[in-house]
Design a protein around this motif. Structure first.
Motif, PDB file in Angstrom:
ATOM      1  N   SER A  32       0.868  -1.171   0.000  1.00 52.05           N
ATOM      2  CA  SER A  32       0.000   0.000   0.000  1.00 52.05           C
ATOM      3  C   SER A  32       0.910   1.228   0.000  1.00 52.05           C
ATOM      4  N   LEU A  33       0.472   2.280  -0.636  1.00 55.81           N
ATOM      5  CA  LEU A  33       1.303   3.482  -0.784  1.00 55.81           C
ATOM      6  C   LEU A  33       0.599   4.684  -0.170  1.00 55.81           C
ATOM      7  N   PHE A  34       1.376   5.560   0.414  1.00 58.14           N
ATOM      8  CA  PHE A  34       0.836   6.677   1.176  1.00 58.14           C
ATOM      9  C   PHE A  34       1.633   7.957   0.881  1.00 58.14           C
ATOM     10  N   LEU A  47      -2.182  12.210   4.107  1.00 59.91           N
ATOM     11  CA  LEU A  47      -2.743  13.059   3.056  1.00 59.91           C
ATOM     12  C   LEU A  47      -3.612  12.234   2.113  1.00 59.91           C
ATOM     13  N   LEU A  48      -3.068  11.116   1.621  1.00 56.64           N
ATOM     14  CA  LEU A  48      -3.832  10.238   0.750  1.00 56.64           C
ATOM     15  C   LEU A  48      -3.151   8.875   0.695  1.00 56.64           C
ATOM     16  N   LYS A  49      -3.881   7.901   0.165  1.00 56.29           N
ATOM     17  CA  LYS A  49      -3.321   6.557   0.080  1.00 56.29           C
ATOM     18  C   LYS A  49      -3.924   5.814  -1.100  1.00 56.29           C
ATOM     19  N   ALA A  50      -3.254   4.742  -1.499  1.00 54.10           N
ATOM     20  CA  ALA A  50      -3.755   3.846  -2.537  1.00 54.10           C
ATOM     21  C   ALA A  50      -3.298   2.444  -2.188  1.00 54.10           C
ATOM     22  N   THR A  51      -4.175   1.490  -2.290  1.00 54.24           N
ATOM     23  CA  THR A  51      -3.855   0.154  -1.799  1.00 54.24           C
ATOM     24  C   THR A  51      -3.604  -0.868  -2.900  1.00 54.24           C
ATOM     25  N   ASP A  54      -3.160   1.010  -9.984  1.00 54.57           N
ATOM     26  CA  ASP A  54      -4.077   1.859 -10.748  1.00 54.57           C
ATOM     27  C   ASP A  54      -5.058   2.634  -9.868  1.00 54.57           C
ATOM     28  N   ASP A  55      -5.026   2.399  -8.558  1.00 54.04           N
ATOM     29  CA  ASP A  55      -5.830   3.211  -7.650  1.00 54.04           C
ATOM     30  C   ASP A  55      -5.309   4.638  -7.662  1.00 54.04           C
ATOM     31  N   LYS A  56      -6.222   5.590  -7.536  1.00 55.47           N
ATOM     32  CA  LYS A  56      -5.832   6.985  -7.379  1.00 55.47           C
ATOM     33  C   LYS A  56      -6.290   7.448  -6.011  1.00 55.47           C
ATOM     34  N   TYR A  66      -1.221   5.021  -8.183  1.00 64.70           N
ATOM     35  CA  TYR A  66      -0.373   3.858  -7.930  1.00 64.70           C
ATOM     36  C   TYR A  66      -0.043   3.213  -9.276  1.00 64.70           C
ATOM     37  N   ARG A  67       1.211   3.353  -9.714  1.00 67.00           N
ATOM     38  CA  ARG A  67       1.643   2.816 -11.004  1.00 67.00           C
ATOM     39  C   ARG A  67       2.575   1.633 -10.780  1.00 67.00           C
ATOM     40  N   LYS A  68       2.058   0.428 -10.921  1.00 61.78           N
ATOM     41  CA  LYS A  68       2.871  -0.765 -10.662  1.00 61.78           C
ATOM     42  C   LYS A  68       3.942  -0.940 -11.735  1.00 61.78           C
TER      43      LYS A  68
END
Lengths: 114, 114
Positions: A32-34, A47-51, A54-56, A66-68
């Motif tokens: 997960s990215l934050f 501030l924001l997150k994507a799990t 391709d999630d924004k 989120y660019r894998k």
């Protein structure tokens, strides 16, 4: 091992300018990215997150995708304000590997001038 | 406001002394993590506690220890303080929500070792 590489600062922009702060990551699992923000004299705020890929994530006009394929999670905002002046940290957590701790980048200091 | 509080806000110690830092998590958050943030750096994971047991540890020596209590409070203890222990110490609480746990940070305790 897991790590985050973040764009070196400091960054100085005029009010209403476009902001990009680059972040790339290395992870053994599917992290997960934050993005966290730290205002002067304060602790970290999410501030924001994507799990997943391709999630924004978006919040307060900021967004990051989120660019894998490029292992990236760049932070953007179309029009910055003086109140956005802070230090921004990119981070990941990699729970599937058994580690729920956060790995942080070194931070990017943003100063917005009127 | 994250609902996570820390005390004290600032602390000055001398080399070789011991220090205890305290954190009060959000109600219902049974996981607490501690991080060390040196000046100009991103936070580094120290350890995590889940239901009063250590649940993961970063690259910190045994003189860094912790406790978690049933009332959602926790402690970070550092023995034999060294000059390099000067930093902002952050605690973060979280609660399981599926496979990903967002961590909410307190304002931190700034420790200066002389």
């Amino acid at each position: 091992g897991d790590s985050v590489t973040q764009m070196e600062g400091p960054v100085t922009l005029s009010e209403e300018a476009f902001l990009t702060i680059n972040c790339t990551y290395t992870a053994t699992g599917y992290p997960s990215l934050f993005w966290y923000v730290q205002y002067p004299g304060e602790g970290l705020q999410l501030l924001l997150k994507a799990t997943k890929a391709d999630d924004k994530g978006s919040n307060k006009g900021f967004e990051a995708t989120y660019r894998k394929e490029t292992t990236s999670f760049h932070l953007e905002k179309g029009s910055v304000q003086v109140s956005d002046s802070a230090v921004y940290f990119c981070a990941l957590s990699d729970p599937p590997t058994g580690a729920n701790n956060l790995f942080f980048g070194t931070g990017t200091r943003l100063t917005v001038i009127p | 406001e994250t609902g996570v509080t820390q005390s004290p806000t600032h602390l000055i110690k001398t080399r070789g002394q011991q220090v205890t830092l305290r954190c009060s998590s959000q109600s219902g958050h049974n996981t607490v993590s501690w991080y060390q943030q040196a000046l100009g750096q991103g936070p580094q994971f120290i350890f995590q506690y889940y239901r009063e047991e250590e649940n993961g540890r970063g690259n910190f020596p045994p003189r860094f220890s912790g406790l978690q209590f049933p009332n959602y409070s926790s402690e970070l203890n550092v023995n034999a303080l060294e000059l390099d222990d000067s930093a902002l110490y952050l605690c973060a609480s979280s609660a399981p929500t599926g496979s990903e746990e967002t961590q909410y940070f307190g304002p931190g305790t700034r420790l200066l070792v002389l």
